[in-house]
Design a protein around this motif. Structure first.
Motif, short mmCIF file in Angstrom:
data_model
loop_
_atom_site.label_atom_id
_atom_site.label_comp_id
_atom_site.label_asym_id
_atom_site.label_seq_id
_atom_site.Cartn_x
_atom_site.Cartn_y
_atom_site.Cartn_z
N THR A 1 0.41 8.98 -0.71
CA THR A 1 -0.59 9.96 -1.13
C THR A 1 -1.34 10.52 0.07
OG1 THR A 1 -0.86 8.80 -3.23
CG2 THR A 1 -2.61 10.32 -2.61
N ILE A 2 -1.66 9.66 1.04
CA ILE A 2 -2.33 10.12 2.26
C ILE A 2 -1.45 11.14 2.97
CG2 ILE A 2 -2.97 9.41 4.60
CD1 ILE A 2 -4.03 6.82 3.35
N SER A 3 -0.16 10.86 3.05
CA SER A 3 0.77 11.78 3.71
C SER A 3 0.79 13.13 3.00
CB SER A 3 2.16 11.16 3.73
OG SER A 3 3.07 12.02 4.36
N GLU A 4 0.79 13.11 1.66
CA GLU A 4 0.82 14.37 0.91
C GLU A 4 -0.47 15.15 1.04
OE1 GLU A 4 1.69 13.19 -3.10
OE2 GLU A 4 3.66 12.40 -2.57
N VAL A 5 -1.60 14.46 0.87
CA VAL A 5 -2.90 15.14 0.91
C VAL A 5 -3.21 15.68 2.31
CG1 VAL A 5 -5.39 14.83 0.59
CG2 VAL A 5 -3.81 13.84 -1.05
N SER A 6 -2.79 14.94 3.34
CA SER A 6 -3.06 15.38 4.71
C SER A 6 -2.02 16.37 5.22
CB SER A 6 -3.11 14.18 5.66
OG SER A 6 -1.81 13.64 5.85
N GLN A 7 -1.12 16.78 4.35
CA GLN A 7 -0.03 17.70 4.72
C GLN A 7 0.75 17.14 5.90
OE1 GLN A 7 -2.25 21.31 5.21
NE2 GLN A 7 -2.40 21.63 3.01
N PRO B 1 0.82 -1.22 0.00
CA PRO B 1 0.00 0.00 0.00
C PRO B 1 0.85 1.27 0.00
CG PRO B 1 0.16 -0.83 2.21
CD PRO B 1 0.93 -1.79 1.33
N HIS B 2 2.13 1.16 -0.34
CA HIS B 2 3.07 2.28 -0.21
C HIS B 2 2.60 3.54 -0.96
CE1 HIS B 2 6.79 4.41 0.47
NE2 HIS B 2 6.85 4.66 -0.83
N ILE C 1 3.83 7.68 7.83
CA ILE C 1 4.47 6.48 8.36
C ILE C 1 5.33 6.87 9.55
CG2 ILE C 1 6.10 4.63 7.84
CD1 ILE C 1 5.15 4.80 4.94
N GLY C 2 5.23 6.09 10.61
CA GLY C 2 6.05 6.33 11.79
C GLY C 2 5.40 7.23 12.83
N LYS C 3 4.25 7.81 12.52
CA LYS C 3 3.56 8.68 13.48
C LYS C 3 2.24 8.03 13.86
CE LYS C 3 1.49 13.17 14.15
NZ LYS C 3 0.37 13.81 13.57
N GLU C 4 2.07 7.77 15.15
CA GLU C 4 0.82 7.18 15.62
C GLU C 4 -0.25 8.25 15.74
OE1 GLU C 4 0.79 4.56 18.96
OE2 GLU C 4 2.78 3.80 18.45
N ASP C 5 -1.45 7.87 15.40
CA ASP C 5 -2.58 8.79 15.53
C ASP C 5 -3.82 7.96 15.83
OD1 ASP C 5 -4.16 11.10 15.48
OD2 ASP C 5 -3.02 11.93 13.82
#
Length: 109
Positions: free
Chosen positions: A37-43, A31-32, A48-52
């Motif tokens: 894309t999620i990282s880019e769109v969510s600014q 799913p890379h 990856i590596g950050k828990e939420d």
């Protein structure tokens, strides 16, 4: 629905096609691209590596997919409606003590 036109919906559709393609089955699907894309769109709010909080992520994903599809004029999209719940509540007026209340309670015991 038609072809997705935004980056988020496009990468999600590609991931789902890879997972469920019966002619080109793969034991492992990465799913890379979707995560990137999620990282880019969510600014970089979700990366990856950050828990939420998973609920926060799911709400963000559903909302952004809905906005993206409506922005690109994809018809008949009711994505948010699928995830909305309904709550039905009811209440009853308590029984008032009446002259026959003691009589009824003694019969029950």
């Amino acid at each position: 629905i038609g072809q997705p036109k935004g980056p988020l919906s496009e990468k999600l559709a590609m991931l789902v096609r890879k997972i469920w393609n019966n002619r080109n089955f793969k034991g492992v699907v990465s799913p890379h691209e979707f995560v990137q894309t999620i990282s880019e769109v969510s600014q970089k709010k979700f990366r990856i590596g950050k828990e939420d909080d998973p609920l926060t992520f799911l709400l963000w994903l559903i909302n952004n997919l809905d906005v993206e599809l409506k922005k690109n004029h994809v018809k008949n999209v009711h994505l948010l409606g699928l995830f909305r719940g309904k709550l039905k509540t009811s209440f009853f007026k308590p029984l008032e003590k009446s002259a026959g209340y003691e009589e009824l309670s003694s019969k029950i015991e």
